[in-house]
Enzyme design. Sequence first.
Site, PDB file in Angstrom:
ATOM      1  N   PHE A  99       0.855  -1.203   0.000  1.00  0.00           N
ATOM      2  CA  PHE A  99       0.000   0.000   0.000  1.00  0.00           C
ATOM      3  C   PHE A  99       0.889   1.251   0.000  1.00  0.00           C
ATOM      4  O   PHE A  99       0.770   2.120   0.865  1.00  0.00           O
ATOM      5  CB  PHE A  99      -0.945  -0.002   1.216  1.00  0.00           C
ATOM      6  CG  PHE A  99      -1.651  -1.317   1.444  1.00  0.00           C
ATOM      7  CD1 PHE A  99      -2.810  -1.621   0.749  1.00  0.00           C
ATOM      8  CD2 PHE A  99      -1.139  -2.251   2.330  1.00  0.00           C
ATOM      9  CE1 PHE A  99      -3.469  -2.835   0.960  1.00  0.00           C
ATOM     10  CE2 PHE A  99      -1.783  -3.469   2.540  1.00  0.00           C
ATOM     11  CZ  PHE A  99      -2.953  -3.759   1.858  1.00  0.00           C
ATOM     12  N   CYS A 152      -5.803   2.838   9.911  1.00  0.00           N
ATOM     13  CA  CYS A 152      -6.271   4.232   9.986  1.00  0.00           C
ATOM     14  C   CYS A 152      -7.795   4.257  10.051  1.00  0.00           C
ATOM     15  O   CYS A 152      -8.426   5.264   9.743  1.00  0.00           O
ATOM     16  CB  CYS A 152      -5.761   5.039   8.798  1.00  0.00           C
ATOM     17  SG  CYS A 152      -6.293   4.422   7.204  1.00  0.00           S
TER      18      CYS A 152
HETATM   19  N1  SAH Z   1       1.797   4.504   3.089  1.00  0.00           N
HETATM   20  C1  SAH Z   1       1.339   5.521   2.163  1.00  0.00           C
HETATM   21  C2  SAH Z   1      -0.161   5.762   2.236  1.00  0.00           C
HETATM   22  C3  SAH Z   1      -1.019   4.533   1.952  1.00  0.00           C
HETATM   23  S1  SAH Z   1      -2.679   4.894   1.572  1.00  0.00           S
HETATM   24  C4  SAH Z   1       2.136   6.794   2.371  1.00  0.00           C
HETATM   25  O1  SAH Z   1       2.980   6.841   3.276  1.00  0.00           O
HETATM   26  O2  SAH Z   1       1.948   7.756   1.634  1.00  0.00           O
HETATM   27  C5  SAH Z   1      -3.317   3.359   1.065  1.00  0.00           C
HETATM   28  C6  SAH Z   1      -2.919   2.928  -0.333  1.00  0.00           C
HETATM   29  O3  SAH Z   1      -3.433   1.616  -0.521  1.00  0.00           O
HETATM   30  C7  SAH Z   1      -3.478   3.747  -1.484  1.00  0.00           C
HETATM   31  O4  SAH Z   1      -2.413   4.232  -2.261  1.00  0.00           O
HETATM   32  C8  SAH Z   1      -4.337   2.758  -2.309  1.00  0.00           C
HETATM   33  O5  SAH Z   1      -4.204   2.954  -3.715  1.00  0.00           O
HETATM   34  C9  SAH Z   1      -3.754   1.444  -1.908  1.00  0.00           C
HETATM   35  N2  SAH Z   1      -4.629   0.252  -1.984  1.00  0.00           N
HETATM   36  C10 SAH Z   1      -5.949   0.150  -1.661  1.00  0.00           C
HETATM   37  N3  SAH Z   1      -6.355  -1.136  -1.759  1.00  0.00           N
HETATM   38  C11 SAH Z   1      -5.287  -1.866  -2.158  1.00  0.00           C
HETATM   39  C12 SAH Z   1      -5.047  -3.258  -2.402  1.00  0.00           C
HETATM   40  N4  SAH Z   1      -6.045  -4.165  -2.265  1.00  0.00           N
HETATM   41  N5  SAH Z   1      -3.828  -3.644  -2.781  1.00  0.00           N
HETATM   42  C13 SAH Z   1      -2.826  -2.743  -2.917  1.00  0.00           C
HETATM   43  N6  SAH Z   1      -2.974  -1.423  -2.681  1.00  0.00           N
HETATM   44  C14 SAH Z   1      -4.180  -0.983  -2.301  1.00  0.00           C
END
Ligand code: SAH
Length: 396
Positions: free
Chosen positions: A227, A340
């Site tokens: 993520f 979160c």
């Molecule tokens: N750690 C990051 C913020 C993460 S936000 C930072 O420091 O900036 C969560 C992220 O999860 C988003 O970018 C979204 O696109 C992604 N996401 C959502 N569902 C997902 C999945 N099933 N597999 C992979 N990524 C996913």
Amino acid sequence: MAKLILLPGKERPLLKRHPWIFAGAVGRLEGRARPGDTVDVLADDLRWLARAAYSPKSDVRARVWSFTPGETIDDAFFKRRIAQAVARRESLPQLREQAGLRLVHAESDGLPGIIADRYGDTVVLQLTSAGAEKWRQAIVNGLVQATGCARIHERSDSEVRALEGLEPVTGWCHGQPLEEVLTIPENGIRMGVDVVGGHKTGFYLDQRDNRLLVSRVAAGRSVLNCFCYTGGFSLQALAGGAAHVLSIDSSGPALDQARANLALNPELPAARAEWLEADAFLALREFRRAGRGFDLIILDPPKFAPSAAHADRAARAYRDINMLGFRLLNPRGLLMTYSCSGGIGQELFQRIVAGAALEAGREARIIQRLTAAADHPVGLAYPEGEYLKGLMVQAD
Ligand code: SAH
């Protein structure tokens, strides 16, 4: 001004300065109030309690602006509260130099439904309640006065607005629009922030300190960042001397920005970075089958539980992803895992992670508790403000 009169006993949370009045606490409304109008909140015995924004469509029927008798809710009120929120951050040395900073953190800054993030001389505003919506222009004016910012972009497109009966609103509301993605330094790394097309206000400022922590523990480790969004944790891991960093996100545009961010930092060893567009749940199962392992795994998934009502399904998703993480962790590896979701409290999250370790057959211990940075304060009277919680866990 209309009066919102509570049922007997329902004044208790307000006496402790909790800023929400749930629909079930309301006895009657005396007078007329439209969405967002200011109402006086009275106890069943007609004792004055607070002044609040009325929201007839929402379960949170009113959000308190002021507990001070006689305080008027007008343009000057927002100017004052915003100036206070900015001054609070200026008084904290660890925040003073930050180009990317949350200036207003809603209820915890006495401004329910209002979020303002600053990226250099650009401010991004998000309004999520009927009360905030009504005072948009006063809020914009207050931000301009308190910060002297060059421009303000509104990103009131969060899904929670629907609960208040509000449509999405986006667009530039002060100054010259930006044509390009802006760049901010964060802990020595340059990060592009797309305030128009990115998630939320463009960037996850709340993880700033945790990203820095990654740079301190990454040396020599093989890192898996799930993520990853625009690569904040990944770039800090590279800066900290990681041997290899594999980052996963399901969003192509987020990964494009992540690659662009790496290019903005030519001193980082780009050859050690690998980006994968995939569903993290599927990718981790695939890695397990392929017998792969990592020394540091970061799990920062999106909000699985927007409210307590979704907590069950969310708990399963957290258990699954953490179980997969534990299975891929090398001996003495570190797992940095977050939630979160407002609907999942710290205690429940810890139990979920414990269950995941058990299921993965790993013995593990918490070596640090993790939380949002200081520009995301939590009002002592408003524990709901603590939405981000994390654990750094070491497995045997
Ligand atoms: N750690 C990051 C913020 C993460 S936000 C930072 O420091 O900036 C969560 C992220 O999860 C988003 O970018 C979204 O696109 C992604 N996401 C959502 N569902 C997902 C999945 N099933 N597999 C992979 N990524 C996913």
